[in-house]
Scaffold this active site. Structure first.
Site, PDB file in Angstrom:
ATOM      1  N   ASP A  19      -4.627   9.867   9.510  1.00  0.00           N
ATOM      2  CA  ASP A  19      -3.351   9.313   9.944  1.00  0.00           C
ATOM      3  C   ASP A  19      -2.827   9.962  11.211  1.00  0.00           C
ATOM      4  O   ASP A  19      -3.095  11.122  11.486  1.00  0.00           O
ATOM      5  CB  ASP A  19      -2.324   9.467   8.824  1.00  0.00           C
TER       6      ASP A  19
ATOM      7  N   TYR B 254     -11.083  -2.934   3.940  1.00  0.00           N
ATOM      8  CA  TYR B 254     -10.084  -2.502   4.924  1.00  0.00           C
ATOM      9  C   TYR B 254     -10.784  -2.313   6.260  1.00  0.00           C
ATOM     10  O   TYR B 254     -11.567  -1.379   6.426  1.00  0.00           O
ATOM     11  CB  TYR B 254      -9.461  -1.191   4.442  1.00  0.00           C
TER      12      TYR B 254
ATOM     13  N   GLU C  12       0.877  -1.171   0.000  1.00  0.00           N
ATOM     14  CA  GLU C  12       0.000   0.000   0.000  1.00  0.00           C
ATOM     15  C   GLU C  12       0.915   1.221   0.000  1.00  0.00           C
ATOM     16  O   GLU C  12       1.617   1.494   0.961  1.00  0.00           O
ATOM     17  CB  GLU C  12      -0.884  -0.027   1.242  1.00  0.00           C
TER      18      GLU C  12
END
Lengths: 397, 256
Positions: free
Chosen positions: B57, B172, B46
């Protein structure tokens, strides 16, 4: 279809701008808010409590003051909407009162906020103290240094001030950190955004809470001038919350000219500016599509303004729509012009304005005001927090 | 069949996906690290496209993104570097990034160029599913790319099914509602993964966020089809002078 400049579509779009561009980690909170905010804030008991606090705690309605000497200078009629007289010194508290009442009804136990100049942080810390709710304010490390008095106020009010140390260490980064906190605390926390930015429903929700400004203006103008509608309304725009509030009830009145003043910093084309509509292009920042200052590669750039409250590389989606549709006239004022007008207004009207607010005055001589015109300027905040900057300016003179 | 589908046809468990930021630690280190990841036995890569404001993040990935941007990494630069990478790298590669840089590049051009260099799929966490359904999804499919949505423990069963239906390649599963690089309670993660399994989804599930070593990989991977390591790997390649050697060492420690 948009039928109103002030109200977004169900998905939160003002024309092409708005929406909710958020990672899945934020979805539940934002969706819950989207489903609840209208029914909660339209509830008569909510409205009763909201308006009681605005009256007895904030000190509303704020006066609409005829600025006689300023009017004389321009050979026209100029009113000042005195948001600087709100408790805590700026319009920011109108929104935080609304959102803290909403957070209570959503059962939230912990409040987070971002702040630039510290005005929104103080307004959030204030309502959290009022309601006895834990408060965490994210503030850029650089802003913590340049806005020390507001940091002290937040701490005295019992809030925890957390420095944002990433990126440029200013408002943009404080907002990123606040959003991350919300992602990491998905159940007990409400995020009180301070401007008309962020994912839907924030721009609409904050605009509605701030719209009390223009609601009062209409009533006060009717009393003072015999008509609810002025020739124009002028306000400074960073993210754009005071402007959203001052414009709100005039946006669908086509005879009223809407003037938004952005911070040009050192000058629009100097590379040290925060004039988003002049320098930005459509993009996505902090969860909504708007006009964003960015590189050709789509990296958000650091803006510059002498006023921390206008030092933001984006603009609320409602304002982006007002700009592209031509409904509002967007102008800008430099750091130097804002400083000059902060002193002018202090000496001509006996009111020391915030640096943000001073930008709104700096365009008066470019508006071609006629004698019969009635102009209203949103005097969004007072200048106590900027005394350091003002003292430096006096020493240099 | 996509390269990602082929992978999951052949390997249904313990798939190891590793995330790192393109252009980090240096502008030209990306292909070498990808090669080292493949050599060390990673199943899927990824590749992060650095962005100035990466909301989903944590600090480690944000810091790596800022350094990568300072190094001069852009989407255009990345595609230039990736030209011809399929001659040596055969594991599936997905691009992860945020919408704003992709919009400036041009969404359709982005998909076309990604497909042309040999990218297999996209993860764009701030692209709303509704917009994907109404417009962007057709463009992604037209260029033969897979698109991977995220789900979290807070995502309702109904929405998990919907996002599974919109996804292709894999789904995911974010291990808990958090940003990347945070410590996790693995009992909760396992309960959540068991719940996902009970939905009998159409896509394989990879779990990410909080997976950092052999122990944590081993703890969660059996309850999904595999797991994703990001922040811990970036820390590992930050430390040394030689990111390729650091990569080999880190991955071997996870897999052995």
């Amino acid at each position: 279809m948009i039928t109103s400049y002030s109200k977004p579509s169900e998905q939160g779009y003002y024309g092409d701008f708005g929406g909710a561009y958020i990672p899945e980690m934020l979805y539940k909170n934002v969706e819950h808010l989207r489903q609840q905010y209208l029914s909660i804030s339209n509830d008569p008991l909510f409205q009763q409590e909201f308006h009681a606090l605005l009256k007895d705690y904030v000190g509303r309605p704020t006066p609409l003051f005829l600025a006689e000497r300023l009017s004389e200078r321009f050979g026209s009629t100029i009113y000042l909407k005195r948001e600087d007289l709100c408790h805590t010194g700026a319009h920011k508290i109108n929104n935080t009162i609304g959102q803290i009442l909403l957070a209570q009804r959503l059962g939230k136990k912990r409040i987070i906020a971002e702040t630039g100049a510290g005005q929104h942080g103080v307004a959030t810390a204030t309502v959290c103290a009022l309601k006895g709710i834990e408060c965490i304010v994210y503030m850029g490390e650089k802003d913590i240094q340049r806005q020390a008095p507001n940091v002290a106020r937040m701490k005295m009010l019992g809030a925890k001030v957390v420095p944002a140390t990433s990126g440029s260490k200013t408002l943009k980064d404080a907002t990123n950190e606040a959003i991350r906190d919300w992602i990491n605390n998905p159940t007990d926390t409400h995020y009180i955004i301070g401007s008309v930015v962020g994912p839907h429903p924030y721009p609409d929700m904050v605009s509605r809470f701030q719209s009390v400004i223009s609601q009062e203006m209409r009533i006060q103008l009717l009393e003072k001038t015999g008509t609810e509608l002025p020739t124009r309304v002028i306000a400074c725009v960073g993210g754009g919350s005071n402007a959203a509030g001052a414009f709100y009830h005039f946006l669908d009145e086509p005879t009223v000219e809407i003037v938004a003043v952005e911070a040009a910093g050192h000058g629009v084309n100097t590379g040290m500016s925060a004039a988003t509509t002049q320098l930005g292009v459509p993009g996505i920042l902090h969860g909504s599509k708007s006009i964003v200052m960015q590189t050709p590669d789509g990296q958000v750039v650091e803006p510059h303004s002498i006023s921390a409250g206008l030092d933001y590389p984006g603009i609320g989606p409602m304002h982006a729509h007002l700009y592209t549709s031509g409904r509002a006239k967007f102008m800008s004022a430099t750091d130097e012009e804002a400083l000059k007008w902060a002193f002018e207004i202090s000496r001509v009207e006996g009111i020391i304005p915030a640096l943000e607010t001073a930008h709104a005055f700096a365009v008066l001589d470019q508006l071609g005001m006629k004698q019969e015109d009635v102009s209203v300027i949103c005097l969004s905040g007072r200048g106590d927090k900027d005394l350091g900057t003002y003292m430096n300016a006096m020493n240099e003179q | 069949m996509s390269r990602i589908n082929d992978l999951f046809e052949q390997k249904k468990e313990n798939v190891l996906n590793v995330y790192f930021t393109a252009g980090y630690p240096t502008l030209d280190s990306t292909l070498g690290i990808m090669m080292a990841l493949q050599d060390a036995g990673v199943d899927l890569i990824e590749l992060g496209m650095p962005y100035s404001d990466p909301l989903a993040d944590g600090p480690v990935i944000q810091e790596s993104s800022l350094i990568a941007l300072d190094n001069g990494m852009t989407i255009a630069k990345l595609f230039e570097q990736l030209k011809g990478f399929r001659e040596t790298i055969h594991v599936p590669v997905v691009l992860m990034g945020y919408m704003n840089p992709v919009l400036q590049y041009g969404f359709e051009k982005f998909c076309a160029d990604a497909a042309a260099v040999g990218i297999d799929g996209l993860i764009l966490p701030d692209l709303p599913p509704l917009e994907f359904e109404q417009s962007h999804g057709a463009i992604v499919k037209k260029h033969g790319l897979d698109f991977i949505f995220l789900v979290t423990p807070e995502t309702s069963a109904e929405r998990v099914r919907k996002l599974d239906g919109l996804s292709s390649g894999f789904l995911y599963a974010v291990s808990s509602s958090s940003t990347t690089g945070k410590e996790k309670n693995f009992d909760d993660v396992i309960a959540y993964l068991k719940r996902l399994r009970s939905y009998q989804l159409t896509n394989p599930v990879l779990v990410g966020f909080g997976i950092k070593d052999k122990e944590t990989f081993g703890a969660v991977a059996p309850y999904a089809n595999g797991a994703i390591i990001g922040s811990a790997f970036i820390k590992a390649i930050s430390a040394g002078e030689n990111p390729n050697a650091a990569t080999q060492e880190f991955i071997r420690a996870v897999l052995n």
